[in-house]
Design an enzyme around this catalytic site. Structure first.
Site, short mmCIF file in Angstrom:
data_model
loop_
_atom_site.label_atom_id
_atom_site.label_comp_id
_atom_site.label_asym_id
_atom_site.label_seq_id
_atom_site.Cartn_x
_atom_site.Cartn_y
_atom_site.Cartn_z
N ASN A 9 0.88 -1.14 0.18
CA ASN A 9 -0.05 -0.02 -0.03
C ASN A 9 0.96 1.20 0.12
O ASN A 9 1.45 1.83 1.07
CB ASN A 9 -0.81 -0.16 1.24
N ARG A 93 -2.66 -2.10 -3.12
CA ARG A 93 -3.89 -1.32 -3.03
C ARG A 93 -3.84 -0.14 -4.01
O ARG A 93 -3.04 0.61 -3.90
CB ARG A 93 -3.87 -0.72 -1.29
N HIS A 181 -12.94 3.31 -0.15
CA HIS A 181 -12.94 2.55 1.14
C HIS A 181 -13.38 1.07 0.72
O HIS A 181 -14.13 0.29 1.73
CB HIS A 181 -13.56 3.02 2.44
N HIS A 208 -16.93 3.01 8.40
CA HIS A 208 -15.37 3.19 8.34
C HIS A 208 -14.99 4.38 8.76
O HIS A 208 -15.12 5.43 8.20
CB HIS A 208 -14.67 2.73 6.99
N GLY A 210 -12.02 6.01 10.45
CA GLY A 210 -10.51 6.13 10.84
C GLY A 210 -10.08 7.32 10.44
O GLY A 210 -10.89 8.42 10.67
N ARG A 241 -9.62 15.95 6.47
CA ARG A 241 -10.42 16.50 5.53
C ARG A 241 -11.87 17.10 5.88
O ARG A 241 -12.46 16.45 6.82
CB ARG A 241 -10.59 15.14 4.42
N MET A 284 -8.52 11.47 16.98
CA MET A 284 -9.82 11.56 18.02
C MET A 284 -9.36 11.34 19.32
O MET A 284 -10.18 11.96 20.18
CB MET A 284 -10.62 10.34 17.27
N ILE A 329 -11.20 4.51 15.15
CA ILE A 329 -12.03 5.09 15.82
C ILE A 329 -13.20 4.10 15.74
O ILE A 329 -13.44 3.82 17.07
CB ILE A 329 -12.64 6.48 15.12
N GLY A 330 -13.87 3.49 14.87
CA GLY A 330 -14.90 2.62 15.12
C GLY A 330 -14.47 1.47 15.94
O GLY A 330 -15.51 0.86 16.58
N GLU A 331 -13.31 0.97 15.74
CA GLU A 331 -13.20 -0.13 16.42
C GLU A 331 -12.57 0.00 17.91
O GLU A 331 -12.58 -0.99 18.82
CB GLU A 331 -11.68 -0.96 15.81
N GLU A 379 -8.21 -4.63 5.17
CA GLU A 379 -8.19 -4.43 3.85
C GLU A 379 -7.09 -5.27 3.21
O GLU A 379 -6.90 -5.71 2.04
CB GLU A 379 -8.03 -3.11 3.53
P1 AMP Z 1 -7.17 4.51 11.20
O1 AMP Z 1 -7.18 5.66 9.99
O2 AMP Z 1 -8.09 3.12 10.85
O3 AMP Z 1 -5.79 4.01 11.61
O4 AMP Z 1 -7.64 5.27 12.43
C1 AMP Z 1 -7.14 6.27 12.93
C2 AMP Z 1 -7.75 7.18 13.94
O5 AMP Z 1 -8.31 6.12 14.80
C3 AMP Z 1 -7.12 8.33 14.61
O6 AMP Z 1 -8.07 9.30 14.56
C4 AMP Z 1 -7.04 7.77 15.99
O7 AMP Z 1 -7.19 8.62 17.17
C5 AMP Z 1 -8.42 6.80 16.33
N1 AMP Z 1 -8.15 5.92 17.31
C6 AMP Z 1 -7.27 5.08 17.52
N2 AMP Z 1 -7.60 4.42 18.80
C7 AMP Z 1 -8.60 5.28 19.32
C8 AMP Z 1 -9.20 5.06 20.74
N3 AMP Z 1 -8.98 4.20 21.57
N4 AMP Z 1 -10.39 6.17 21.01
C9 AMP Z 1 -10.57 7.00 19.92
N5 AMP Z 1 -9.87 6.85 18.70
C10 AMP Z 1 -9.14 6.13 18.39
#
Ligand code: AMP
Length: 410
Positions: A9, A93, A181, A208, A210, A241, A284, A329-331, A379
């Site tokens: 990627n 990707r 996505h 999704h 993130g 964004r 976040m 964030i979702g996970e 992914e």
């Molecule tokens: P990704 O692009 O999927 O890696 O997600 C990145 C985002 O996930 C960032 O904004 C992180 O702050 C957020 N993130 C990761 N862990 C947590 C958490 N425990 N609580 C809130 N946001 C999180």
């Protein structure tokens, strides 16, 4: 000798990699990592499936350290780790497959030339995604390469949902909603039947959330609508964004602020979203921990926009059976899921707060009309599976779902 599949990627300043190995008819994660800080302060890190660091290096060459150097180093490292495995293929990707590529494709010089045509549709991602493909076609022509697209999963969207209300000539020239996505949503759709078979056969909205964020309406495993559009700028506010913005704002910025396309691009891609609203961070976690009223406002706007998009996607589906949270964030964020589910009560979601606190997978009560889930996306595994299928179309074996690692940000 067992097969292995390398997933790449490539972005503007990093190349992320995952190495999958065939074991017992499935694909296991062997190694993953990245070379980051290209053209500046390059660093390499590789971890094994348990998360232990197995390789680490940094360089002081700065601007001289380009994608080619990074790939050379990566291949040298991977070759050293591959004993007992044959490199069967490389899956990439690629953000944009246009209307043409509704599924992954093996890349040769002709395909690469067609993928180059989509660069204007995704100028910040596509050229970087294609760089390793081009280099490897020239330098390792014997290793098959497969391009997997973020747009393909959404090609099942009905025409009506892809249409902007602009003259036909522009629509025909490709100015339409593509959605992104897609590899993440395709993975979620592929595993949802193991969590909730009834919902998987019905109507689901997947979130999704993130660094990049979007939502997708899925019916019987197929995408029917997405919050992302012509570009990955549309829809929800993201880390940096803006998400959806009145196009009149762009005219105002050009006329009154004398901003040109590059300045507006920088504003909307890099200075907006959670970072722009809070003035604090795009992360976040930091916003949720902050007492700054602007950080709270950014989180409130983020959730408000999720609530509105959920209504819109539920309307596109004509109902909803399940809600799925995925990506960083979702996970991981109990608070964001909690608030998003409470906002969705009117659609029939009843949150199980304790289950949400534990991280799911099911975070709705047993009597909730709409089930809610936390499902980690993968992914990279999706790309590895596609690569194996494209290279071995007669040998389709569905991979057992195995432990993955976090998705890469789009
Ligand atoms: P990704 O692009 O999927 O890696 O997600 C990145 C985002 O996930 C960032 O904004 C992180 O702050 C957020 N993130 C990761 N862990 C947590 C958490 N425990 N609580 C809130 N946001 C999180």
């Amino acid at each position: 000798m067992a097969d292995s599949i390398l997933v790449l990627n490539a972005g503007s300043s990093s190349i992320k990699f995952s190495l999958f190995v065939e074991r017992g008819g499935g694909l296991d994660v062997g190694l993953h990592g990245q070379v980051e800080g290209l053209y500046a302060s390059p660093r390499f890190i590789a971890k094994d499936a348990s998360g232990s660091t197995v390789g680490e290096k940094s360089w002081s060459e700065g601007a001289q350290f380009d994608h080619e150097r990074a790939l050379d180093y990566l291949f040298g490292f991977i070759r050293g780790e591959l004993s007992g495995f044959r490199l069967a293929g490389i899956g990439h990707r690629v953000v944009h497959g246009g209307l043409e590529y509704t599924r992954p494709v093996r890349v040769d010089a002709g395909v690469l030339a067609r993928l180059d045509k989509f660069v204007p549709l995704a100028p910040l991602h596509q050229p970087h995604n294609l760089t390793p493909i081009r280099l490897l076609l020239a330098r390792q022509p014997g290793v098959p390469q497969v391009a997997c697209f973020d747009t393909s999963f959404h090609r099942t969207n009905p025409e009506i949902s892809q249409r902007f209300a602009i003259p036909e000539e522009l629509h025909d020239a490709g100015v339409r909603r593509y959605g992104f996505h897609g590899l993440s949503y395709e993975y979620i759709a592929s595993v949802l039947p193991t969590f909730d078979a009834k919902a998987a056969a019905g109507k689901t909205v997947a979130l999704h959330l993130g660094n990049g964020a979007s939502m997708c309406a899925i019916e019987a495993g197929k995408s029917v609508a997405s919050t992302m559009g012509f570009t990955a700028l549309e829809g929800l506010p993201m880390g940096t964004r803006s998400g959806a913005i009145d196009p009149g704002v762009l005219l105002y910025l050009m006329d009154e602020r004398k901003m040109d396309a590059r300045a507006i691009e920088d504003l909307l891609y890099h200075q907006s979203g959670l970072l722009g609203m809070s003035g604090v961070s795009s992360d976040m976690r930091k916003l949720l921990d902050s007492d700054d009223p602007r950080a709270r406002l950014a989180v409130d706007v983020y959730l408000y926009r999720i609530r509105r998009e959920l209504g819109s996607l539920a309307a596109a589906l004509g109902g909803m059976d399940a809600l799925v949270f995925t990506a960083g964030i979702g996970e991981n964020s109990v608070e964001i899921r909690d608030r998003a589910c409470r906002d969705a009560a009117w659609l029939g979601v009843k949150l199980d707060a304790a289950a949400n606190g534990r991280g799911g997978p099911r975070i709705s009560t047993a009597d909730s009309r709409v089930s809610a889930w936390v499902i980690p996306t993968n992914e990279e595994l999706m790309i590895a599976r596609h690569t194996r299928r494209v290279l071995d179309p007669n040998g389709i074996r569905e991979s057992p779902i195995r432990e993955g690692f976090p998705s890469a940000a789009l």
